[in-house]
Design a protein around this motif. Structure first.
Motif, PDB file in Angstrom:
ATOM      1  N   ARG A  34      -4.082   4.510  -9.728  1.00 62.38           N
ATOM      2  CA  ARG A  34      -3.610   4.698  -8.351  1.00 62.38           C
ATOM      3  C   ARG A  34      -2.618   3.608  -7.962  1.00 62.38           C
ATOM      4  O   ARG A  34      -1.641   3.867  -7.268  1.00 62.38           O
ATOM      5  N   ALA A  35      -2.884   2.393  -8.406  1.00 62.62           N
ATOM      6  CA  ALA A  35      -1.961   1.289  -8.115  1.00 62.62           C
ATOM      7  C   ALA A  35      -0.607   1.541  -8.769  1.00 62.62           C
ATOM      8  O   ALA A  35       0.435   1.297  -8.166  1.00 62.62           O
ATOM      9  N   ARG A  36      -0.612   2.050 -10.006  1.00 61.44           N
ATOM     10  CA  ARG A  36       0.640   2.343 -10.704  1.00 61.44           C
ATOM     11  C   ARG A  36       1.451   3.391  -9.953  1.00 61.44           C
ATOM     12  O   ARG A  36       2.658   3.230  -9.735  1.00 61.44           O
ATOM     13  N   LYS A  37       0.789   4.469  -9.504  1.00 66.70           N
ATOM     14  CA  LYS A  37       1.485   5.524  -8.754  1.00 66.70           C
ATOM     15  C   LYS A  37       2.038   4.979  -7.438  1.00 66.70           C
ATOM     16  O   LYS A  37       3.170   5.273  -7.052  1.00 66.70           O
ATOM     17  N   ALA A  38       1.234   4.181  -6.757  1.00 65.83           N
ATOM     18  CA  ALA A  38       1.684   3.603  -5.489  1.00 65.83           C
ATOM     19  C   ALA A  38       2.857   2.647  -5.712  1.00 65.83           C
ATOM     20  O   ALA A  38       3.809   2.630  -4.929  1.00 65.83           O
ATOM     21  N   ARG A  39       2.808   1.870  -6.786  1.00 64.55           N
ATOM     22  CA  ARG A  39       3.921   0.954  -7.091  1.00 64.55           C
ATOM     23  C   ARG A  39       5.205   1.724  -7.372  1.00 64.55           C
ATOM     24  O   ARG A  39       6.295   1.296  -6.979  1.00 64.55           O
ATOM     25  N   GLN A  40       5.079   2.865  -8.065  1.00 64.87           N
ATOM     26  CA  GLN A  40       6.259   3.683  -8.340  1.00 64.87           C
ATOM     27  C   GLN A  40       6.889   4.162  -7.035  1.00 64.87           C
ATOM     28  O   GLN A  40       8.108   4.113  -6.884  1.00 64.87           O
ATOM     29  N   TRP A  41       6.058   4.623  -6.093  1.00 63.53           N
ATOM     30  CA  TRP A  41       6.577   5.030  -4.780  1.00 63.53           C
ATOM     31  C   TRP A  41       7.257   3.856  -4.108  1.00 63.53           C
ATOM     32  O   TRP A  41       8.346   3.974  -3.562  1.00 63.53           O
ATOM     33  N   PHE A  42       6.557   2.718  -4.122  1.00 61.55           N
ATOM     34  CA  PHE A  42       7.066   1.547  -3.426  1.00 61.55           C
ATOM     35  C   PHE A  42       8.355   1.049  -4.061  1.00 61.55           C
ATOM     36  O   PHE A  42       9.301   0.689  -3.365  1.00 61.55           O
ATOM     37  N   ASP A  43       8.406   1.037  -5.387  1.00 64.40           N
ATOM     38  CA  ASP A  43       9.622   0.593  -6.074  1.00 64.40           C
ATOM     39  C   ASP A  43      10.786   1.540  -5.815  1.00 64.40           C
ATOM     40  O   ASP A  43      11.935   1.108  -5.700  1.00 64.40           O
ATOM     41  N   ARG A  44      10.503   2.816  -5.712  1.00 65.08           N
ATOM     42  CA  ARG A  44      11.570   3.804  -5.517  1.00 65.08           C
ATOM     43  C   ARG A  44      12.095   3.817  -4.080  1.00 65.08           C
ATOM     44  O   ARG A  44      13.296   3.879  -3.848  1.00 65.08           O
ATOM     45  N   TYR A  45      11.188   3.774  -3.114  1.00 62.85           N
ATOM     46  CA  TYR A  45      11.589   3.928  -1.707  1.00 62.85           C
ATOM     47  C   TYR A  45      11.489   2.654  -0.880  1.00 62.85           C
ATOM     48  O   TYR A  45      11.875   2.651   0.285  1.00 62.85           O
ATOM     49  N   GLY A  46      10.942   1.598  -1.439  1.00 63.62           N
ATOM     50  CA  GLY A  46      10.827   0.340  -0.711  1.00 63.62           C
ATOM     51  C   GLY A  46       9.857   0.438   0.455  1.00 63.62           C
ATOM     52  O   GLY A  46       8.939   1.256   0.451  1.00 63.62           O
ATOM     53  N   VAL A  47      10.086  -0.385   1.455  1.00 68.14           N
ATOM     54  CA  VAL A  47       9.166  -0.413   2.599  1.00 68.14           C
ATOM     55  C   VAL A  47       9.127   0.930   3.332  1.00 68.14           C
ATOM     56  O   VAL A  47       8.140   1.231   3.998  1.00 68.14           O
ATOM     57  N   TRP A  48      10.177   1.745   3.198  1.00 73.38           N
ATOM     58  CA  TRP A  48      10.194   3.050   3.870  1.00 73.38           C
ATOM     59  C   TRP A  48       9.102   3.967   3.352  1.00 73.38           C
ATOM     60  O   TRP A  48       8.712   4.920   4.024  1.00 73.38           O
ATOM     61  N   SER A  49       8.592   3.691   2.162  1.00 74.99           N
ATOM     62  CA  SER A  49       7.494   4.497   1.624  1.00 74.99           C
ATOM     63  C   SER A  49       6.254   4.397   2.504  1.00 74.99           C
ATOM     64  O   SER A  49       5.397   5.278   2.479  1.00 74.99           O
ATOM     65  N   LEU A  50       6.170   3.349   3.307  1.00 75.44           N
ATOM     66  CA  LEU A  50       5.011   3.185   4.188  1.00 75.44           C
ATOM     67  C   LEU A  50       4.948   4.264   5.264  1.00 75.44           C
ATOM     68  O   LEU A  50       3.888   4.494   5.849  1.00 75.44           O
ATOM     69  N   LEU A  51       6.058   4.948   5.515  1.00 74.39           N
ATOM     70  CA  LEU A  51       6.039   6.063   6.465  1.00 74.39           C
ATOM     71  C   LEU A  51       5.149   7.204   5.975  1.00 74.39           C
ATOM     72  O   LEU A  51       4.695   8.023   6.776  1.00 74.39           O
TER      73      LEU A  51
END
Length: 147
Positions: free
Chosen positions: A80-97
């Protein structure tokens, strides 16, 4: 159920659902709306505050317990951390939306803490996403014809 109990139930459900514990505050919200327990706008507000507070706990875990990541007891499993990191790396802080999404949403809030995202920026983005989700659910339930 009286209004105070309805508000306490949605607050607890939303808080727990935002932490890494399983839960479905959306179902609780719909149940309360269907039963006519509580004012819809107040339910949405309380659900949003509870859910964002749970996400803030996740951010705090990521921010201050980063040195323990990868240990068996750390609250985010590696996949789950790996998947979340991929989102975060791709979209940056905007992924928090989209931190309200199942599977990656809760780990994303931990990853934001690990990435040392500023708390106020985190709070603003997570609040917008989570409050918007609850508002859409309530609006859909109250305005669409259901059998």
């Amino acid at each position: 159920m009286d209004e105070l109990s309805a508000y306490a139930l949605i607050a607890l459900s939303a808080f727990l659902s935002a932490t890494l514990l399983p839960g479905s505050s959306e179902a609780v919200l719909i149940g309360l709306l269907a039963a006519g327990n509580g004012e819809p706008a107040t339910l949405v507000l309380i659900a949003s505050v509870g859910n964002v507070t749970g996400a803030a706990v996740n951010w705090t875990i990521g921010r201050f317990l980063a040195q323990y990541e990868g240990r068996r007891w750390f609250p985010v499993d590696p996949d789950r951390a790996r998947k979340a990191r991929q989102w975060f790396d791709r979209y940056g802080v905007w992924s928090l939306l989209v931190s309200w999404l199942p599977v990656v949403g809760d780990p994303l809030t931990v990853i934001a803490g690990l990435a040392r995202v500023g708390f106020w920026r985190f709070l603003l983005l997570v609040s917008a996403g989570k409050a918007g989700r609850y508002a859409m659910i309530a609006s859909a339930w109250l305005h669409w014809p259901f059998p």
